[in-house]
Design a protein around this motif. Structure first.
Motif, PDB file in Angstrom:
ATOM      1  N   GLY A  10       0.828  -1.200   0.000  1.00  0.00           N
ATOM      2  CA  GLY A  10       0.000   0.000   0.000  1.00  0.00           C
ATOM      3  C   GLY A  10       0.860   1.247   0.000  1.00  0.00           C
ATOM      4  N   TRP A  11       0.183   2.402  -0.071  1.00  0.00           N
ATOM      5  CA  TRP A  11       0.880   3.686  -0.034  1.00  0.00           C
ATOM      6  C   TRP A  11       0.077   4.658   0.819  1.00  0.00           C
ATOM      7  CZ3 TRP A  11      -0.453   8.703  -0.889  1.00  0.00           C
ATOM      8  CH2 TRP A  11       0.586   9.641  -0.908  1.00  0.00           C
ATOM      9  N   MET A  12       0.789   5.440   1.618  1.00  0.00           N
ATOM     10  CA  MET A  12       0.144   6.533   2.337  1.00  0.00           C
ATOM     11  C   MET A  12       1.192   7.549   2.725  1.00  0.00           C
ATOM     12  SD  MET A  12      -2.283   8.286   3.449  1.00  0.00           S
ATOM     13  CE  MET A  12      -3.547   7.244   2.737  1.00  0.00           C
ATOM     14  N   TYR A  13       0.794   8.801   2.763  1.00  0.00           N
ATOM     15  CA  TYR A  13       1.666   9.890   3.202  1.00  0.00           C
ATOM     16  C   TYR A  13       2.127   9.587   4.620  1.00  0.00           C
ATOM     17  CZ  TYR A  13       3.106  14.779   3.868  1.00  0.00           C
ATOM     18  OH  TYR A  13       3.812  15.928   4.092  1.00  0.00           O
ATOM     19  N   GLY A  14       3.444   9.647   4.860  1.00  0.00           N
ATOM     20  CA  GLY A  14       3.939   9.253   6.169  1.00  0.00           C
ATOM     21  C   GLY A  14       5.246   9.920   6.540  1.00  0.00           C
ATOM     22  N   HIS A  15       5.988   9.265   7.426  1.00  0.00           N
ATOM     23  CA  HIS A  15       7.202   9.845   8.003  1.00  0.00           C
ATOM     24  C   HIS A  15       8.477   9.203   7.453  1.00  0.00           C
ATOM     25  CE1 HIS A  15       4.729  12.010  10.862  1.00  0.00           C
ATOM     26  NE2 HIS A  15       4.090  10.897  11.123  1.00  0.00           N
ATOM     27  N   GLY A  16       8.424   8.708   6.221  1.00  0.00           N
ATOM     28  CA  GLY A  16       9.584   8.043   5.648  1.00  0.00           C
ATOM     29  C   GLY A  16      10.824   8.913   5.603  1.00  0.00           C
ATOM     30  N   MET A  17      10.656  10.206   5.300  1.00  0.00           N
ATOM     31  CA  MET A  17      11.816  11.092   5.215  1.00  0.00           C
ATOM     32  C   MET A  17      12.453  11.333   6.575  1.00  0.00           C
ATOM     33  SD  MET A  17      10.824  13.893   2.279  1.00  0.00           S
ATOM     34  CE  MET A  17       9.205  14.269   2.946  1.00  0.00           C
ATOM     35  N   VAL A  23      18.640   7.645   9.614  1.00  0.00           N
ATOM     36  CA  VAL A  23      19.612   6.681   9.103  1.00  0.00           C
ATOM     37  C   VAL A  23      20.868   7.410   8.616  1.00  0.00           C
ATOM     38  CG1 VAL A  23      20.063   5.001   7.267  1.00  0.00           C
ATOM     39  CG2 VAL A  23      17.897   4.935   8.505  1.00  0.00           C
ATOM     40  N   ILE A  24      20.682   8.531   7.918  1.00  0.00           N
ATOM     41  CA  ILE A  24      21.827   9.320   7.445  1.00  0.00           C
ATOM     42  C   ILE A  24      22.690   9.769   8.614  1.00  0.00           C
ATOM     43  CG2 ILE A  24      22.489  11.540   6.416  1.00  0.00           C
ATOM     44  CD1 ILE A  24      20.121  11.192   4.496  1.00  0.00           C
ATOM     45  N   GLU A  25      22.051  10.261   9.667  1.00  0.00           N
ATOM     46  CA  GLU A  25      22.812  10.742  10.826  1.00  0.00           C
ATOM     47  C   GLU A  25      23.580   9.607  11.488  1.00  0.00           C
ATOM     48  OE1 GLU A  25      20.494  14.706  12.387  1.00  0.00           O
ATOM     49  OE2 GLU A  25      19.943  12.792  13.296  1.00  0.00           O
ATOM     50  N   GLN A  26      22.951   8.445  11.617  1.00  0.00           N
ATOM     51  CA  GLN A  26      23.615   7.311  12.250  1.00  0.00           C
ATOM     52  C   GLN A  26      24.759   6.775  11.392  1.00  0.00           C
ATOM     53  OE1 GLN A  26      22.868   6.124  15.475  1.00  0.00           O
ATOM     54  NE2 GLN A  26      21.821   8.096  15.372  1.00  0.00           N
ATOM     55  N   TYR A  35      25.136  17.647   7.241  1.00  0.00           N
ATOM     56  CA  TYR A  35      25.240  16.759   6.080  1.00  0.00           C
ATOM     57  C   TYR A  35      24.658  17.435   4.844  1.00  0.00           C
ATOM     58  CZ  TYR A  35      24.711  12.727   3.037  1.00  0.00           C
ATOM     59  OH  TYR A  35      24.788  11.878   1.958  1.00  0.00           O
ATOM     60  N   LEU A  36      23.491  18.064   4.992  1.00  0.00           N
ATOM     61  CA  LEU A  36      22.857  18.724   3.858  1.00  0.00           C
ATOM     62  C   LEU A  36      23.681  19.906   3.366  1.00  0.00           C
ATOM     63  CD1 LEU A  36      19.113  18.679   4.987  1.00  0.00           C
ATOM     64  CD2 LEU A  36      20.183  17.248   3.247  1.00  0.00           C
ATOM     65  N   ARG A  37      24.223  20.675   4.294  1.00  0.00           N
ATOM     66  CA  ARG A  37      25.048  21.821   3.894  1.00  0.00           C
ATOM     67  C   ARG A  37      26.251  21.375   3.064  1.00  0.00           C
ATOM     68  NH1 ARG A  37      24.163  24.569   9.711  1.00  0.00           N
ATOM     69  NH2 ARG A  37      22.827  26.325   9.086  1.00  0.00           N
ATOM     70  N   LYS A  38      26.875  20.295   3.496  1.00  0.00           N
ATOM     71  CA  LYS A  38      28.093  19.833   2.821  1.00  0.00           C
ATOM     72  C   LYS A  38      27.800  19.106   1.523  1.00  0.00           C
ATOM     73  CE  LYS A  38      32.150  16.843   3.508  1.00  0.00           C
ATOM     74  NZ  LYS A  38      32.855  15.952   4.458  1.00  0.00           N
ATOM     75  N   CYS A  92      16.932  17.588  13.873  1.00  0.00           N
ATOM     76  CA  CYS A  92      16.706  18.003  12.486  1.00  0.00           C
ATOM     77  C   CYS A  92      15.847  16.934  11.817  1.00  0.00           C
ATOM     78  CB  CYS A  92      18.035  18.143  11.743  1.00  0.00           C
ATOM     79  SG  CYS A  92      19.189  19.318  12.465  1.00  0.00           S
ATOM     80  N   TYR A  93      14.602  17.244  11.569  1.00  0.00           N
ATOM     81  CA  TYR A  93      13.700  16.262  10.969  1.00  0.00           C
ATOM     82  C   TYR A  93      13.852  16.257   9.450  1.00  0.00           C
ATOM     83  CZ  TYR A  93      11.450  16.232  15.545  1.00  0.00           C
ATOM     84  OH  TYR A  93      11.197  16.136  16.880  1.00  0.00           O
ATOM     85  N   GLY A  94      13.868  15.067   8.869  1.00  0.00           N
ATOM     86  CA  GLY A  94      13.991  14.972   7.422  1.00  0.00           C
ATOM     87  C   GLY A  94      12.752  15.408   6.685  1.00  0.00           C
ATOM     88  N   GLY A  95      11.592  15.355   7.340  1.00  0.00           N
ATOM     89  CA  GLY A  95      10.335  15.654   6.672  1.00  0.00           C
ATOM     90  C   GLY A  95       9.797  17.048   6.905  1.00  0.00           C
ATOM     91  N   HIS A  96      10.375  17.798   7.834  1.00  0.00           N
ATOM     92  CA  HIS A  96       9.886  19.158   8.078  1.00  0.00           C
ATOM     93  C   HIS A  96      10.884  19.919   8.948  1.00  0.00           C
ATOM     94  CE1 HIS A  96       8.641  17.155  11.816  1.00  0.00           C
ATOM     95  NE2 HIS A  96       8.683  18.343  12.371  1.00  0.00           N
TER      96      HIS A  96
END
Length: 237
Positions: A10-17, A23-26, A35-38, A92-96
């Motif tokens: 299935g698909w639904m709008y969620g918190h995947g980001m 995961v990126i931070e870890q 990370y985003l700045r660099k 720092c949230y990936g989704g907002h």
């Protein structure tokens, strides 16, 4: 929280980001903003003070626009529910929660549109624009379009062949929502919508900054008209 669907079911709008950001931070040992700045903003010549998760703390508060009529001091109060995106914490949230200048936003979109490999490899960008859902997941997306949030999920598009790519909605018909076939588009709670139309060589953002509840349909039509106008201008340039 348990997942609403198992993968592919299935698909639904969620918190995947948000999970992806964690995961990126870890994996990298860096905070998401650094990370985003660099790795995202610096390669497209965006300066450090053009992006922030904590603008007030970093002295950028006077550069923030009012996000809603209920936010006259520009504190970051969202148009949806009145919560403060800048919560005084250190997450720092990936989704907002990120604030960037319009120039920085478009610089990233332009790099992806041109596929210049400044941010991602050519192969990864091509993968971003490919439809990813099939079977039950695709059927679930179509059902979401027919539901209460369908107008927002569609971001001003309405074609039958829409699908989700990696990062946004992929248009399936030329002209849908003022975009060429295979364009990538997505938006968020403040009603800011970004788009990358590689067929016509245009990208950008539109941000009516709606205060919910409001006329979402009118806002979507306005943004579609904006994209259609850009195509027209380019074609006659």
């Amino acid at each position: 929280m348990p997942a609403s669907y198992q993968p592919g079911e299935g698909w639904m709008y969620g918190h995947g980001m948000d999970f992806a950001a964690y995961v990126i931070e870890q994996k990298t040992g860096q905070r998401l903003d650094e990370y985003l700045r660099k790795n995202v903003f610096a390669p497209v010549d965006v300066s450090r003070d053009e992006m922030s998760f904590f603008p007030i703390r970093e002295g950028l508060g006077d550069r923030m626009p009012d996000l809603s009529p209920q936010d006259p001091e520009g504190l970051g109060l969202a148009a949806v529910g009145g919560f403060n995106s800048y919560d005084g914490g250190d997450v720092c949230y990936g989704g907002h929660g990120a604030y960037v200048t319009a120039r920085a936003y478009v610089a990233v979109l332009k790099s992806l549109m041109k596929n210049d490999e400044k941010i991602l490899s050519r192969a990864m960008v091509e993968e971003m624009f490919k439809p990813q859902l099939q079977g039950k997941a695709y059927e679930s997306l179509q059902a979401a379009f027919s539901g209460p949030g369908g107008l927002a999920f569609g971001c001003g598009t309405s074609g039958e062949d829409r699908n989700m790519g990696l990062g946004g909605l992929v248009t399936g018909e030329d002209g849908d929502g003022g975009l060429g076939k295979g364009s990538l588009i997505w938006g968020g709670g403040h009603n800011t919508v970004w788009f990358i139309d590689r067929m016509n060589g245009i990208c950008g953002i539109a941000s009516p900054q709606l205060c919910i509840p409001s006329n979402v349909k009118a806002a979507m039509e306005l943004k579609s008209a904006f994209r259609t106008h850009l195509r027209h201008v380019l074609a006659h340039a």
